[in-house]
Design a protein around this motif. Structure first.
Motif, PDB file in Angstrom:
ATOM      1  N   GLY A  77       0.802  -1.215   0.000  1.00  0.00           N
ATOM      2  CA  GLY A  77       0.000   0.000   0.000  1.00  0.00           C
ATOM      3  C   GLY A  77       0.835   1.265   0.000  1.00  0.00           C
ATOM      4  N   GLU A  78       0.398   2.230   0.758  1.00  0.00           N
ATOM      5  CA  GLU A  78       0.950   3.580   0.771  1.00  0.00           C
ATOM      6  C   GLU A  78       2.328   3.705   1.411  1.00  0.00           C
ATOM      7  OE1 GLU A  78      -0.382   6.512  -0.457  1.00  0.00           O
ATOM      8  OE2 GLU A  78      -1.991   5.331  -1.355  1.00  0.00           O
ATOM      9  N   PHE A  79       2.700   2.769   2.275  1.00  0.00           N
ATOM     10  CA  PHE A  79       3.913   2.937   3.069  1.00  0.00           C
ATOM     11  C   PHE A  79       5.072   2.096   2.559  1.00  0.00           C
ATOM     12  CE2 PHE A  79       0.393   3.787   6.085  1.00  0.00           C
ATOM     13  CZ  PHE A  79       0.690   5.119   6.346  1.00  0.00           C
ATOM     14  N   THR A  80       6.284   2.629   2.748  1.00  0.00           N
ATOM     15  CA  THR A  80       7.488   1.847   2.488  1.00  0.00           C
ATOM     16  C   THR A  80       7.609   0.781   3.580  1.00  0.00           C
ATOM     17  OG1 THR A  80       8.917   3.223   3.880  1.00  0.00           O
ATOM     18  CG2 THR A  80       8.650   3.915   1.561  1.00  0.00           C
ATOM     19  N   SER A  81       8.519  -0.144   3.385  1.00  0.00           N
ATOM     20  CA  SER A  81       8.751  -1.176   4.403  1.00  0.00           C
ATOM     21  C   SER A  81       9.182  -0.551   5.726  1.00  0.00           C
ATOM     22  CB  SER A  81       9.818  -2.157   3.932  1.00  0.00           C
ATOM     23  OG  SER A  81       9.374  -2.850   2.801  1.00  0.00           O
ATOM     24  N   LYS A  82      10.033   0.458   5.667  1.00  0.00           N
ATOM     25  CA  LYS A  82      10.483   1.116   6.899  1.00  0.00           C
ATOM     26  C   LYS A  82       9.317   1.821   7.596  1.00  0.00           C
ATOM     27  CE  LYS A  82      15.036   2.540   7.118  1.00  0.00           C
ATOM     28  NZ  LYS A  82      16.153   3.448   6.799  1.00  0.00           N
ATOM     29  N   GLU A  83       8.460   2.462   6.823  1.00  0.00           N
ATOM     30  CA  GLU A  83       7.304   3.140   7.419  1.00  0.00           C
ATOM     31  C   GLU A  83       6.354   2.122   8.052  1.00  0.00           C
ATOM     32  OE1 GLU A  83       6.933   7.117   4.618  1.00  0.00           O
ATOM     33  OE2 GLU A  83       6.233   5.193   3.814  1.00  0.00           O
TER      34      GLU A  83
END
Length: 184
Positions: free
Chosen positions: A57-63
């Motif tokens: 979705g909207e977030f990177t893996s870190k997010e």
């Protein structure tokens, strides 16, 4: 009283056995959390499918890991803090950054906005402050990201609660600084 424990392959029903096999082939192990969630193949299968959807979705893996780690910290879940610390480090965080996320002192303002909003969603039972929401949007996130953040907090809270009601070992490297976790 601990209600849940990890299932062995023999104890699991056919559907859970298949999910266990898929998890093990994908990540090389069957975490105790998933072996416990396999008590309900619907829970484990649905959880894994929804998690995979949100990870695209909207977030990177870190997010994503920032949200999960912050949620697990607020919920005092030693298992999930350890798991998300390990996964966060696989996604580029240093040990110090994982600790900074947990105490809301991460230097990256976008990540700090995420962990603050995720934490407030838990602490304030779904009613974050206007400041936390405003900071989130000021960092460039949109309403779709806000909806997905709520979902990630909810999914992480499920795993936190399974651990709190389970009798199983942490099978990830134990995260640092967990001696002061508030256990409800």
């Amino acid at each position: 009283m601990k209600t849940f424990k990890p299932l062995t392959l023999e104890e699991a029903n056919q559907n859970s056995q298949e999910i266990f096999g898929a998890v093990k082939s994908k990540i090389g192990m069957l975490p105790n959390l998933y072996a416990t969630m396999g008590i309900s193949d619907k829970l484990l299968g649905g959880f894994l499918a929804f998690t995979e959807t949100l990870k695209n979705g909207e977030f990177t893996s870190k997010e994503y890991e920032t949200i999960a780690l912050g949620t697990s910290q607020v919920n005092s879940c030693a298992y999930c803090i350890s798991a998300h610390t390990a996964i966060g480090k696989m996604n580029g965080f240093t040990e110090e950054e994982t600790l900074d996320i947990r105490d809301h002192s991460i230097a990256d303002s976008k990540l700090n906005a995420l962990v603050t909003l995720a934490s407030e969603l838990v602490i304030l039972k779904g009613h974050p402050t206007a400041t936390a929401v405003d900071d989130f949007f000021e960092e460039g996130y949109n309403k779709s990201a806000f909806a997905e953040l709520i979902a990630i907090v909810a999914l992480t809270t499920i795993t936190n609660n399974i651990y709190h009601n389970g009798g199983f070992e942490i099978d990830f490297p134990r995260a640092q600084n967990m001696e002061n976790l508030k256990v409800a």
